[in-house]
Motif scaffolding. Structure first.
Motif, PDB file in Angstrom:
ATOM      1  N   VAL A   6       1.291  -1.390  -0.058  1.00 40.43           N
ATOM      2  CA  VAL A   6       0.015   0.133   0.178  1.00 40.43           C
ATOM      3  C   VAL A   6       1.367   1.145   0.543  1.00 40.43           C
ATOM      4  O   VAL A   6       1.778   1.797   0.998  1.00 40.43           O
ATOM      5  N   ASP A   7       0.339   2.365  -0.843  1.00 42.08           N
ATOM      6  CA  ASP A   7       1.274   3.548  -1.374  1.00 42.08           C
ATOM      7  C   ASP A   7       0.506   4.184  -1.318  1.00 42.08           C
ATOM      8  O   ASP A   7      -0.024   4.596  -2.805  1.00 42.08           O
ATOM      9  N   VAL A  12       3.451   2.358  -5.721  1.00 42.66           N
ATOM     10  CA  VAL A  12       4.757   1.654  -6.206  1.00 42.66           C
ATOM     11  C   VAL A  12       5.046   1.461  -7.522  1.00 42.66           C
ATOM     12  O   VAL A  12       3.921   1.106  -8.168  1.00 42.66           O
ATOM     13  N   ALA A  13       6.167   1.288  -7.813  1.00 44.46           N
ATOM     14  CA  ALA A  13       6.586   1.338  -9.461  1.00 44.46           C
ATOM     15  C   ALA A  13       6.713  -0.601  -9.389  1.00 44.46           C
ATOM     16  O   ALA A  13       6.791  -0.660 -10.203  1.00 44.46           O
ATOM     17  N   SER A  14       7.662  -0.674  -8.603  1.00 47.90           N
ATOM     18  CA  SER A  14       8.267  -2.187  -8.874  1.00 47.90           C
ATOM     19  C   SER A  14       7.946  -2.975  -7.165  1.00 47.90           C
ATOM     20  O   SER A  14       8.389  -2.414  -5.804  1.00 47.90           O
ATOM     21  N   SER A  34      -3.533  -8.194  -8.231  1.00 46.90           N
ATOM     22  CA  SER A  34      -4.693  -7.707  -7.931  1.00 46.90           C
ATOM     23  C   SER A  34      -5.564  -6.170  -7.473  1.00 46.90           C
ATOM     24  O   SER A  34      -4.114  -6.127  -6.796  1.00 46.90           O
ATOM     25  N   GLY A  35      -6.232  -4.851  -7.840  1.00 46.17           N
ATOM     26  CA  GLY A  35      -5.548  -3.922  -7.198  1.00 46.17           C
ATOM     27  C   GLY A  35      -5.097  -2.812  -8.058  1.00 46.17           C
ATOM     28  O   GLY A  35      -5.257  -3.064  -9.420  1.00 46.17           O
ATOM     29  N   ASP A  36      -4.175  -2.161  -7.228  1.00 46.03           N
ATOM     30  CA  ASP A  36      -3.079  -1.397  -8.350  1.00 46.03           C
ATOM     31  C   ASP A  36      -2.022  -0.444  -7.991  1.00 46.03           C
ATOM     32  O   ASP A  36      -1.800  -1.003  -6.705  1.00 46.03           O
ATOM     33  N   ALA A  37      -1.668   0.673  -8.242  1.00 49.82           N
ATOM     34  CA  ALA A  37      -0.339   0.930  -7.907  1.00 49.82           C
ATOM     35  C   ALA A  37      -0.577   1.306  -6.154  1.00 49.82           C
ATOM     36  O   ALA A  37       0.702   1.902  -5.792  1.00 49.82           O
ATOM     37  N   ALA A  67       7.407   8.173  -7.228  1.00 46.99           N
ATOM     38  CA  ALA A  67       7.429   9.052  -7.056  1.00 46.99           C
ATOM     39  C   ALA A  67       9.782   8.773  -7.698  1.00 46.99           C
ATOM     40  O   ALA A  67      10.486   9.667  -7.748  1.00 46.99           O
ATOM     41  N   ARG A  68      10.276   7.805  -7.601  1.00 46.54           N
ATOM     42  CA  ARG A  68      11.135   7.390  -7.259  1.00 46.54           C
ATOM     43  C   ARG A  68      11.524   7.202  -9.226  1.00 46.54           C
ATOM     44  O   ARG A  68      12.689   6.754  -9.685  1.00 46.54           O
TER      45      ARG A  68
END
Length: 69
Positions: A6-7, A12-14, A34-37, A67-68
């Protein structure tokens, strides 16, 4: 392996996960299933080589923030 990440900010990028034991290192990038980033479940398979050293293994998970990237 399965992990819920969770962010609520940039997302989340990876996600990657791995194990190591003395001279054996193995790992993989986990895929979003499932879900999203911002709130998702990531899964992947890590294979430990057949003749890898026996004993204690260290596990680790690395999450790269959106963000990175």
């Amino acid at each position: 392996m399965s992990a819920r990440v969770v962010d609520w900010g940039t997302g989340v990028a990876s996600v990657n996960a791995g194990f190591n034991n003395r001279n054996t290192n193995t790992g993989t990038f986990l895929q979003l299933v499932s879900g999203d980033a911002h709130d998702g479940v990531y899964e992947g398979t890590v294979t430990i080589p057949r003749y890898a050293h026996q004993g204690w293994w260290a596990a680790g998970v690395q999450v790269l923030d959106g963000a990175r990237t």
